[in-house]
Design a protein around this motif. Structure first.
Motif, PDB file in Angstrom:
ATOM      1  N   UNK A 170       0.844  -1.202   0.000  1.00  0.00           N
ATOM      2  CA  UNK A 170       0.000   0.000   0.000  1.00  0.00           C
ATOM      3  C   UNK A 170       0.879   1.252   0.000  1.00  0.00           C
ATOM      4  N   UNK A 171       0.235   2.387  -0.180  1.00  0.00           N
ATOM      5  CA  UNK A 171       0.968   3.656  -0.152  1.00  0.00           C
ATOM      6  C   UNK A 171       1.354   3.964   1.285  1.00  0.00           C
ATOM      7  N   UNK A 172       2.611   4.278   1.486  1.00  0.00           N
ATOM      8  CA  UNK A 172       3.132   4.570   2.819  1.00  0.00           C
ATOM      9  C   UNK A 172       3.399   6.046   2.996  1.00  0.00           C
ATOM     10  N   UNK A 173       4.328   6.380   3.874  1.00  0.00           N
ATOM     11  CA  UNK A 173       4.633   7.780   4.141  1.00  0.00           C
ATOM     12  C   UNK A 173       5.288   8.447   2.928  1.00  0.00           C
ATOM     13  N   UNK A 174       5.244   9.755   2.933  1.00  0.00           N
ATOM     14  CA  UNK A 174       5.851  10.493   1.833  1.00  0.00           C
ATOM     15  C   UNK A 174       6.374  11.843   2.278  1.00  0.00           C
ATOM     16  N   UNK A 175       7.181  12.435   1.429  1.00  0.00           N
ATOM     17  CA  UNK A 175       7.701  13.778   1.655  1.00  0.00           C
ATOM     18  C   UNK A 175       7.662  14.528   0.332  1.00  0.00           C
ATOM     19  N   UNK A 176       7.656  15.833   0.451  1.00  0.00           N
ATOM     20  CA  UNK A 176       7.786  16.699  -0.713  1.00  0.00           C
ATOM     21  C   UNK A 176       9.112  17.428  -0.552  1.00  0.00           C
ATOM     22  N   UNK A 177       9.954  17.326  -1.560  1.00  0.00           N
ATOM     23  CA  UNK A 177      11.281  17.947  -1.516  1.00  0.00           C
ATOM     24  C   UNK A 177      11.313  19.116  -2.489  1.00  0.00           C
ATOM     25  N   UNK A 178      11.793  20.255  -2.005  1.00  0.00           N
ATOM     26  CA  UNK A 178      11.818  21.478  -2.803  1.00  0.00           C
ATOM     27  C   UNK A 178      13.198  22.104  -2.773  1.00  0.00           C
ATOM     28  N   UNK A 179      13.577  22.678  -3.897  1.00  0.00           N
ATOM     29  CA  UNK A 179      14.820  23.437  -3.995  1.00  0.00           C
ATOM     30  C   UNK A 179      14.491  24.765  -4.655  1.00  0.00           C
ATOM     31  N   UNK A 180      14.869  25.849  -3.967  1.00  0.00           N
ATOM     32  CA  UNK A 180      14.641  27.196  -4.485  1.00  0.00           C
ATOM     33  C   UNK A 180      15.963  27.940  -4.554  1.00  0.00           C
ATOM     34  N   UNK A 181      16.069  28.879  -5.498  1.00  0.00           N
ATOM     35  CA  UNK A 181      17.290  29.682  -5.626  1.00  0.00           C
ATOM     36  C   UNK A 181      16.938  31.152  -5.743  1.00  0.00           C
TER      37      UNK A 181
END
Length: 187
Positions: free
Chosen positions: A141-152
């Motif tokens: 099943x779908x487990x934990x997740x994160x959103x990763x962002x990079x800004x400059x």
């Protein structure tokens, strides 16, 4: 072995907090006033003309195998291409600096949606990369997740790139934007 790691971590923390801010380049320092942030400085490394500041959650253990306590990286330099190359794409993780735990258990890694990207809009910052990463849960099943962002962003002394992975709740987004504001306010 755990005791040895704990002693080394404690010594590193004592040294990091007792040494005054280290000048990296004209106007750049390892230490920022992060008192209004939930993050604190863990380390700062100079690699040629690039400065890499590692931030970790304040008053929490910094387990890099824990999705909630992944470090945030702030990278400074005169040359945007060199800064972006330092951050990189990462072959088996989000980028060269943020090493996601248990990459073999990632079931999906895709560009974040337009709606998610719109939440990261911040004055004078450009979104370089944003990924939605989901781990496999029990039984496929779908487990934990994160959103990763990079800004400059361009700053007086050159360029700054900030890279962070979080759960992407409203308070995570607000905390990340607050950090971006603190960085700009001190540059």
């Amino acid at each position: 072995m755990k005791k040895f790691k704990r002693i080394i971590s404690t010594l590193g923390l004592v040294c990091a907090t007792s040494i005054p801010a280290i000048g990296l380049a004209e106007g750049q320092q390892c230490q920022f006033d992060l008192s209004q942030s939930k993050l604190e400085t863990s380390s700062c490394v100079r690699n040629g003309s690039i400065s890499i500041l590692k931030l970790v959650p304040r008053n929490q253990p910094s387990y890099e195998t824990n999705l909630e306590n992944l470090p945030t990286f702030v990278v400074f330099g005169d040359d945007l291409d060199a800064v972006l190359k330092t951050v990189g794409d990462g072959e088996k993780s989000y980028n060269n600096l943020i090493k996601l735990p248990n990459t073999e258990q990632i079931s999906n890694s895709a560009d974040a949606s337009v709606a998610a990207k719109s939440k990261m809009v911040q004055d004078s910052w450009r979104l370089v990369n944003m990924k939605d990463i989901v781990y496999e849960g029990p039984g496929g099943s779908e487990g934990p997740g994160v959103v990763c962002s990079t800004l400059e962003r361009k700053v007086k002394e050159g360029y700054v790139v900030v890279s962070q992975c979080n759960s992407f709740y409203e308070n995570d987004i607000s905390d990340f934007k607050r950090l971006l504001g603190l960085i700009v306010g001190q540059k």
